[in-house]
Design a protein around this motif. Structure first.
Motif, mmCIF file in Angstrom:
data_model
loop_
_atom_site.group_PDB
_atom_site.id
_atom_site.type_symbol
_atom_site.label_atom_id
_atom_site.label_comp_id
_atom_site.label_asym_id
_atom_site.label_seq_id
_atom_site.Cartn_x
_atom_site.Cartn_y
_atom_site.Cartn_z
ATOM 1 N N VAL A 190 -7.578 3.069 -2.306
ATOM 2 C CA VAL A 190 -7.951 2.963 -0.900
ATOM 3 C C VAL A 190 -8.675 4.257 -0.560
ATOM 4 O O VAL A 190 -8.079 5.331 -0.606
ATOM 5 C CB VAL A 190 -6.710 2.796 0.004
ATOM 6 N N ASP A 191 -9.933 4.128 -0.253
ATOM 7 C CA ASP A 191 -10.734 5.307 0.064
ATOM 8 C C ASP A 191 -11.126 5.287 1.538
ATOM 9 O O ASP A 191 -12.197 4.789 1.897
ATOM 10 C CB ASP A 191 -11.987 5.356 -0.818
ATOM 11 N N PRO A 192 -10.237 5.813 2.392
ATOM 12 C CA PRO A 192 -10.566 5.798 3.818
ATOM 13 C C PRO A 192 -11.697 6.774 4.115
ATOM 14 O O PRO A 192 -11.868 7.774 3.418
ATOM 15 C CB PRO A 192 -9.269 6.257 4.487
ATOM 16 N N ARG A 193 -12.473 6.446 5.105
ATOM 17 C CA ARG A 193 -13.529 7.367 5.507
ATOM 18 C C ARG A 193 -13.265 7.814 6.929
ATOM 19 O O ARG A 193 -12.654 7.092 7.715
ATOM 20 C CB ARG A 193 -14.903 6.736 5.380
ATOM 21 N N LEU A 194 -13.708 9.004 7.252
ATOM 22 C CA LEU A 194 -13.533 9.524 8.597
ATOM 23 C C LEU A 194 -14.510 8.820 9.536
ATOM 24 O O LEU A 194 -15.676 8.607 9.190
ATOM 25 C CB LEU A 194 -13.781 11.025 8.622
ATOM 26 N N LEU A 195 -14.014 8.448 10.695
ATOM 27 C CA LEU A 195 -14.851 7.814 11.704
ATOM 28 C C LEU A 195 -15.172 8.814 12.794
ATOM 29 O O LEU A 195 -14.347 9.664 13.137
ATOM 30 C CB LEU A 195 -14.125 6.615 12.315
ATOM 31 N N THR A 196 -16.360 8.696 13.355
ATOM 32 C CA THR A 196 -16.715 9.525 14.499
ATOM 33 C C THR A 196 -16.308 8.801 15.768
ATOM 34 O O THR A 196 -16.131 7.575 15.786
ATOM 35 C CB THR A 196 -18.230 9.807 14.531
ATOM 36 N N TYR A 197 -16.171 9.537 16.829
ATOM 37 C CA TYR A 197 -15.785 8.957 18.109
ATOM 38 C C TYR A 197 -16.774 7.867 18.525
ATOM 39 O O TYR A 197 -16.376 6.806 19.010
ATOM 40 C CB TYR A 197 -15.713 10.066 19.158
ATOM 41 N N ILE B 59 -3.013 8.465 -15.131
ATOM 42 C CA ILE B 59 -2.956 8.307 -13.685
ATOM 43 C C ILE B 59 -2.268 9.462 -12.983
ATOM 44 O O ILE B 59 -2.650 9.841 -11.886
ATOM 45 C CB ILE B 59 -2.311 6.961 -13.326
ATOM 46 N N GLY B 60 -1.260 10.030 -13.589
ATOM 47 C CA GLY B 60 -0.528 11.118 -12.950
ATOM 48 C C GLY B 60 -1.389 12.321 -12.657
ATOM 49 O O GLY B 60 -1.263 12.935 -11.603
ATOM 50 N N THR B 61 -2.277 12.671 -13.561
ATOM 51 C CA THR B 61 -3.096 13.852 -13.348
ATOM 52 C C THR B 61 -4.327 13.561 -12.506
ATOM 53 O O THR B 61 -4.770 14.405 -11.748
ATOM 54 C CB THR B 61 -3.544 14.448 -14.701
ATOM 55 N N VAL B 62 -4.869 12.362 -12.619
ATOM 56 C CA VAL B 62 -6.112 12.045 -11.930
ATOM 57 C C VAL B 62 -5.864 11.479 -10.529
ATOM 58 O O VAL B 62 -6.565 11.817 -9.589
ATOM 59 C CB VAL B 62 -6.948 11.042 -12.753
ATOM 60 N N TRP B 63 -4.871 10.636 -10.381
ATOM 61 C CA TRP B 63 -4.684 9.914 -9.130
ATOM 62 C C TRP B 63 -3.487 10.368 -8.311
ATOM 63 O O TRP B 63 -3.168 9.754 -7.308
ATOM 64 C CB TRP B 63 -4.515 8.430 -9.423
ATOM 65 N N SER B 64 -2.792 11.400 -8.689
ATOM 66 C CA SER B 64 -1.609 11.827 -7.952
ATOM 67 C C SER B 64 -1.959 12.093 -6.489
ATOM 68 O O SER B 64 -2.930 12.764 -6.187
ATOM 69 C CB SER B 64 -1.024 13.085 -8.583
ATOM 70 N N GLY B 65 -1.183 11.515 -5.583
ATOM 71 C CA GLY B 65 -1.428 11.670 -4.160
ATOM 72 C C GLY B 65 -2.432 10.699 -3.586
ATOM 73 O O GLY B 65 -2.683 10.697 -2.389
ATOM 74 N N ARG B 66 -3.002 9.849 -4.386
ATOM 75 C CA ARG B 66 -4.037 8.911 -3.953
ATOM 76 C C ARG B 66 -3.415 7.651 -3.347
ATOM 77 O O ARG B 66 -2.404 7.168 -3.817
ATOM 78 C CB ARG B 66 -4.855 8.528 -5.175
ATOM 79 N N GLU C 50 0.850 -1.184 0.000
ATOM 80 C CA GLU C 50 0.000 0.000 0.000
ATOM 81 C C GLU C 50 0.880 1.227 0.000
ATOM 82 O O GLU C 50 1.924 1.259 0.651
ATOM 83 C CB GLU C 50 -0.891 0.005 1.242
ATOM 84 N N GLY C 51 0.469 2.230 -0.742
ATOM 85 C CA GLY C 51 1.234 3.458 -0.782
ATOM 86 C C GLY C 51 0.477 4.573 -1.454
ATOM 87 O O GLY C 51 -0.683 4.416 -1.843
ATOM 88 N N GLU C 52 1.155 5.683 -1.603
ATOM 89 C CA GLU C 52 0.590 6.875 -2.225
ATOM 90 C C GLU C 52 1.255 7.092 -3.572
ATOM 91 O O GLU C 52 2.483 7.022 -3.679
ATOM 92 C CB GLU C 52 0.851 8.070 -1.318
ATOM 93 N N ILE C 53 0.463 7.317 -4.591
ATOM 94 C CA ILE C 53 1.015 7.550 -5.927
ATOM 95 C C ILE C 53 1.775 8.873 -5.935
ATOM 96 O O ILE C 53 1.240 9.906 -5.555
ATOM 97 C CB ILE C 53 -0.085 7.559 -6.998
ATOM 98 N N VAL C 54 3.039 8.812 -6.370
ATOM 99 C CA VAL C 54 3.850 10.028 -6.435
ATOM 100 C C VAL C 54 4.212 10.409 -7.864
ATOM 101 O O VAL C 54 4.774 11.472 -8.083
ATOM 102 C CB VAL C 54 5.131 9.916 -5.571
ATOM 103 N N GLY C 55 3.889 9.565 -8.839
ATOM 104 C CA GLY C 55 4.164 9.935 -10.221
ATOM 105 C C GLY C 55 4.075 8.770 -11.177
ATOM 106 O O GLY C 55 3.940 7.616 -10.780
#
Length: 133
Positions: free
Chosen positions: A99-106, A65-72, A22-27
């Motif tokens: 990977v689409d994480p969602r924010l969780l509430t307490y 992918i570079g323009t659409v998913w960069s940082g994903r 798992e990682g973040e697309i950087v280019g």
């Protein structure tokens, strides 16, 4: 120390296995003319080249992918090639998922009855007791 074949300890760490990282697309990039992306691996922070099959679908993916998913954040699966030092060298990618994480509430993660009314120190003492497995 060398093994009976004259290989050093480092030689044992170089291998190939099937799996995912798992990682973040950087280019986007190419690897010997084959479409590829670079991701920053989540565990080590190292940049890893993920090489795609040289078919039309992969070429189209790599070009956009570079323009659409960069940082994903993504999970890339396939053959993971490890260097002699045990670090990931690159991946022969067969699949990639976002990977689409969602924010969780307490209230979604909190459990006020987690310790059954015990203090933290009593709960930990009970948890670490020799007869508790």
């Amino acid at each position: 120390m060398a093994d009976r074949y004259g290989h050093g300890e480092e030689a044992a760490l170089s291998h190939v296995e099937f799996g995912s990282i798992e990682g973040e697309i950087v280019g986007t990039t190419t690897y010997y003319g084959t479409p590829a992306i670079r991701i920053r691996e989540r565990l080590t922070g190292a940049d890893v080249v993920c090489v795609f099959a040289p078919d039309a679908e992969a070429l189209q993916l790599a070009s956009h992918i570079g323009t659409v998913w960069s940082g994903r954040r993504v999970i890339v699966a396939g053959e993971i090639l490890y260097r002699k030092d045990g670090a990931v060298a690159r991946i022969r990618a067969t699949d990639m998922n976002s990977v689409d994480p969602r924010l969780l509430t307490y209230s979604e993660i909190a459990d006020p009855n987690f310790t059954n009314g015990k203090s933290v120190s009593d709960h930990l003492a009970n948890l670490w007791a020799p007869d508790n497995g």
